[in-house]
Design an enzyme around this catalytic site. Sequence first.
Site, PDB file in Angstrom:
ATOM      1  N   HIS A  60       0.903 -15.450   7.911  1.00 40.52           N
ATOM      2  CA  HIS A  60       1.641 -14.348   8.554  1.00 40.52           C
ATOM      3  C   HIS A  60       1.186 -14.147   9.984  1.00 40.52           C
ATOM      4  CE1 HIS A  60      -2.133 -12.334   7.477  1.00 40.52           C
ATOM      5  NE2 HIS A  60      -1.809 -11.341   8.305  1.00 40.52           N
ATOM      6  N   HIS A 112       2.894 -14.704  25.466  1.00 40.37           N
ATOM      7  CA  HIS A 112       3.051 -13.866  26.660  1.00 40.37           C
ATOM      8  C   HIS A 112       4.336 -14.275  27.368  1.00 40.37           C
ATOM      9  CE1 HIS A 112      -1.391 -12.431  27.501  1.00 40.37           C
ATOM     10  NE2 HIS A 112      -0.925 -12.015  26.342  1.00 40.37           N
ATOM     11  N   LYS A 155     -18.510 -21.039  18.486  1.00 40.21           N
ATOM     12  CA  LYS A 155     -18.986 -20.594  19.789  1.00 40.21           C
ATOM     13  C   LYS A 155     -19.145 -19.083  19.731  1.00 40.21           C
ATOM     14  CE  LYS A 155     -19.852 -20.041  24.132  1.00 40.21           C
ATOM     15  NZ  LYS A 155     -21.181 -20.416  24.675  1.00 40.21           N
ATOM     16  N   PHE A 156     -20.318 -18.591  20.080  1.00 36.83           N
ATOM     17  CA  PHE A 156     -20.529 -17.151  20.148  1.00 36.83           C
ATOM     18  C   PHE A 156     -20.324 -16.681  21.577  1.00 36.83           C
ATOM     19  CE2 PHE A 156     -22.622 -18.221  16.220  1.00 36.83           C
ATOM     20  CZ  PHE A 156     -22.337 -17.138  15.415  1.00 36.83           C
ATOM     21  N   MET A 157     -19.366 -15.779  21.757  1.00 34.43           N
ATOM     22  CA  MET A 157     -19.173 -15.158  23.074  1.00 34.43           C
ATOM     23  C   MET A 157     -19.945 -13.851  23.004  1.00 34.43           C
ATOM     24  SD  MET A 157     -17.195 -16.990  25.072  1.00 34.43           S
ATOM     25  CE  MET A 157     -15.969 -18.325  24.972  1.00 34.43           C
ATOM     26  N   ALA A 176       0.818  -1.220   0.000  1.00 33.29           N
ATOM     27  CA  ALA A 176       0.000   0.000   0.000  1.00 33.29           C
ATOM     28  C   ALA A 176       0.852   1.270   0.000  1.00 33.29           C
ATOM     29  CB  ALA A 176      -0.930   0.000   1.209  1.00 33.29           C
ATOM     30  N   TYR A 216     -24.555 -12.998  27.324  1.00 32.17           N
ATOM     31  CA  TYR A 216     -24.194 -13.336  28.702  1.00 32.17           C
ATOM     32  C   TYR A 216     -22.691 -13.217  28.918  1.00 32.17           C
ATOM     33  CZ  TYR A 216     -24.331 -15.516  33.278  1.00 32.17           C
ATOM     34  OH  TYR A 216     -24.210 -15.738  34.632  1.00 32.17           O
ATOM     35  N   GLU A 217     -21.922 -13.656  27.934  1.00 28.08           N
ATOM     36  CA  GLU A 217     -20.464 -13.623  28.061  1.00 28.08           C
ATOM     37  C   GLU A 217     -19.941 -12.188  28.133  1.00 28.08           C
ATOM     38  OE1 GLU A 217     -22.209 -15.508  26.047  1.00 28.08           O
ATOM     39  OE2 GLU A 217     -21.596 -17.578  26.405  1.00 28.08           O
TER      40      GLU A 217
HETATM   41  O1  LIG Z   1     -28.756 -19.334  24.432  1.00 31.84           O
HETATM   42  P1  LIG Z   1     -28.602 -19.206  22.940  1.00 31.84           P
HETATM   43  O2  LIG Z   1     -29.335 -18.018  22.363  1.00 31.84           O
HETATM   44  O3  LIG Z   1     -28.924 -20.480  22.217  1.00 31.84           O
HETATM   45  O4  LIG Z   1     -27.052 -18.968  22.712  1.00 31.84           O
HETATM   46  C1  LIG Z   1     -26.421 -17.741  22.523  1.00 31.84           C
HETATM   47  O5  LIG Z   1     -26.335 -16.983  23.724  1.00 31.84           O
HETATM   48  C2  LIG Z   1     -25.587 -17.557  24.798  1.00 31.84           C
HETATM   49  C3  LIG Z   1     -25.516 -16.557  25.922  1.00 31.84           C
HETATM   50  O6  LIG Z   1     -24.891 -15.345  25.547  1.00 31.84           O
HETATM   51  C4  LIG Z   1     -24.190 -17.979  24.335  1.00 31.84           C
HETATM   52  O7  LIG Z   1     -23.575 -18.718  25.358  1.00 31.84           O
HETATM   53  C5  LIG Z   1     -24.244 -18.826  23.059  1.00 31.84           C
HETATM   54  O8  LIG Z   1     -22.946 -19.083  22.604  1.00 31.84           O
HETATM   55  C6  LIG Z   1     -25.036 -18.074  21.995  1.00 31.84           C
HETATM   56  O9  LIG Z   1     -25.134 -18.834  20.812  1.00 31.84           O
END
Ligand SMILES: O=P(O)(O)O[C@H]1O[C@H](CO)[C@@H](O)[C@H](O)[C@H]1O
Lengths: 351, 351
Positions: free
Chosen positions: A166, A281, A314-316, A61, A319-320
């Site tokens: 990389h 680390h 896995k979606f954090m 770039a 709640y996470e």
């Molecule tokens: O409970 P759900 O909607 O199936 O799940 C979703 O929300 C949860 C709480 O944030 C998360 O732990 C899951 O990874 C996400 O997919």
Amino acid sequence: RLSFPLSEHQHLRYNPLRGSWVLVSAHRMKRPWKGQMEKPPEEDIPRHDPTNPLCPGSRRANGEINPNYESTFLFDNDFPALQPDAPDPGAADHPLFQTRAARGVCKVMCFHPWSDITLPLMQVSEIKTVIDKWAELIEELGPKYPWVQIFENKGAMMGCSNPHPHCQVWASSFLPNEPHLADLNQKMHWSSRGEVMLVEYARQEAERKVRVVLENDSWLVVVPFWATWPFQTLLLPRRHVLRLPDLTSQERDALASVMKRLLTKYDNLFEISFPYSMGWHGAPTGPHLKEDMSHWQLHAHYYPPLLRSASVRKFMVGYEMLALEQRDLTPEQVVTSSFFFFFFLTSVFTT
Amino acid sequence: RLSFPLSEHQHLRYNPLRGSWVLVSAHRMKRPWKGQMEKPPEEDIPRHDPTNPLCPGSRRANGEINPNYESTFLFDNDFPALQPDAPDPGAADHPLFQTRAARGVCKVMCFHPWSDITLPLMQVSEIKTVIDKWAELIEELGPKYPWVQIFENKGAMMGCSNPHPHCQVWASSFLPNEPHLADLNQKMHWSSRGEVMLVEYARQEAERKVRVVLENDSWLVVVPFWATWPFQTLLLPRRHVLRLPDLTSQERDALASVMKRLLTKYDNLFEISFPYSMGWHGAPTGPHLKEDMSHWQLHAHYYPPLLRSASVRKFMVGYEMLALEQRDLTPEQVVTSSFFFFFFLTSVFTT
Ligand SMILES: O=P(O)(O)O[C@H]1O[C@H](CO)[C@@H](O)[C@H](O)[C@H]1O
Ligand SMILES: O=P(O)(O)O[C@H]1O[C@H](CO)[C@@H](O)[C@H](O)[C@H]1O
């Protein structure tokens, strides 16, 4: 304790590096998944693409032309988040509006001249070269900066915008949140127990065996007791080592070999080029090079996003982000049920 | 301070709720993006789908049939991460292997009988009903549990696996990491300054004006000074309020109206049903109901994942996971350049 089957009931586990807790819900893998499906990683990556700014001989770039490099290749990030000369914002006018100066450098290091290769497909000797360069980077940037973060974002799922193999190096004038916590907690463990936290931890895990993924004479790979990501691993030297440059040549060979085996296991798990973010680390540098940092132990974290298959991550999220991190299966379950099913020593991929 | 243009140079900002720092790199939006593109949200969602377990009259995983509800509908999560009766793992045998009991309940609340509607498309009076139910949930679960986390994951990008408009409620026998930090830091501010941190903060932001997205007599929405997600917002009452049930009926009306306006702005920003995770933080409950919790102020966090457009998200990956969170434009830039361009009071969508 044997009366509590950790794999059947939810419970909290303590992360002694961060001083925080993780919710382990062993039975959540059973729920059906109708949410987002991830695209498989791109497959037909050309070995050489003259329009890819990371390839040998390409124009970047900033107008510079890359050399026809044959091994690793290091250059300054053309869109750095940290620059050496940012001015100091000065003292805050209010405790709720505090700022601090942030200076540093961001570099990119290509692992190999080919775009269609990844670390697990490289030869052990080529991985060793990468490790040597990492150690050189700490030696080069360490005297000037208190923290030198080496990290690799692998795969589009982890925000990687270029398939060419990389990693990145961001060196900063400050100690970031995560190493700051690791520093505090290792120091506390050291003063209360007179032992280096992660040396003691590695010894314990080697004895307990239930979370060990791989080991050799110098290294241990475990799914840590406090893992948040389903297939998270922690790579630890057995010997007390402060920083990458302190590794002996034999330890670097052993590291290259353990990395190749770990990443091959990862690739074989769901039969895709496994996405992750990883990073090193080690003891802080800069002014800390002159301090006693014996409470530190060098380690690498691997954070892969996948949960059930190549296409379900896995979606954090809610709640996470708002409460605490939650995982859907125990670290012990991961080790017995998945990693240990894959004994192949070579990847499902070939180059 | 005026000599330092915060929108031109990188710097760190302090998050007084978490006690952590954020790296703000104002100039990173300029870099080209060749990475992952997100799919637009599903568009042809049927208003009623008898196979969707969240719809009125549908059968859920546990065999139960939903009533033909006409407003909100609350039920127990069929795949809960927390259950009321999990046994206590007992004392740890080693400080690096600490566990704690985790008990609780997980509930789901549908906002509306239709699957093709979202909060910004609902009427203000319907949103008010949702708020009343949230307050009831805190009153119902609060006496038993120290923390009741109400949160909404909206959009497939935020791990939401069902398009039917709904939120979740996870009540737990422990105070999770994030509220624990918020508790500590608000307490410290209260003792050192004799003012409630977020009441003082709202007043400051209302005076400074540069980060205010929306306001009315009772509420203020700002892109917080320490925001990590590009379009993150913080929703604050102007009055000192500990918990959702403490809101007056007039304040709930005003909240419903401010929520509709904020979420409409979000939808209009990139002309898609805007994904986010959001949730409420109020003073802890359970045994804390009997303690002086005056240092707390009720607030809601909105964490949207998008960065540049409907299809380019911010990845919080390598550096963010291993070092500290980094953002690519300043909170002030967001307010002036994006949110303020959208004055429409109705959504680009219709139902
Ligand atoms: O409970 P759900 O909607 O199936 O799940 C979703 O929300 C949860 C709480 O944030 C998360 O732990 C899951 O990874 C996400 O997919
Ligand atoms: O620097 P890159 O690879 O363009 O960008 C990637 O890694 C960075 C550091 O983790 C993140 O801030 C970006 O969100 C991500 O897309």
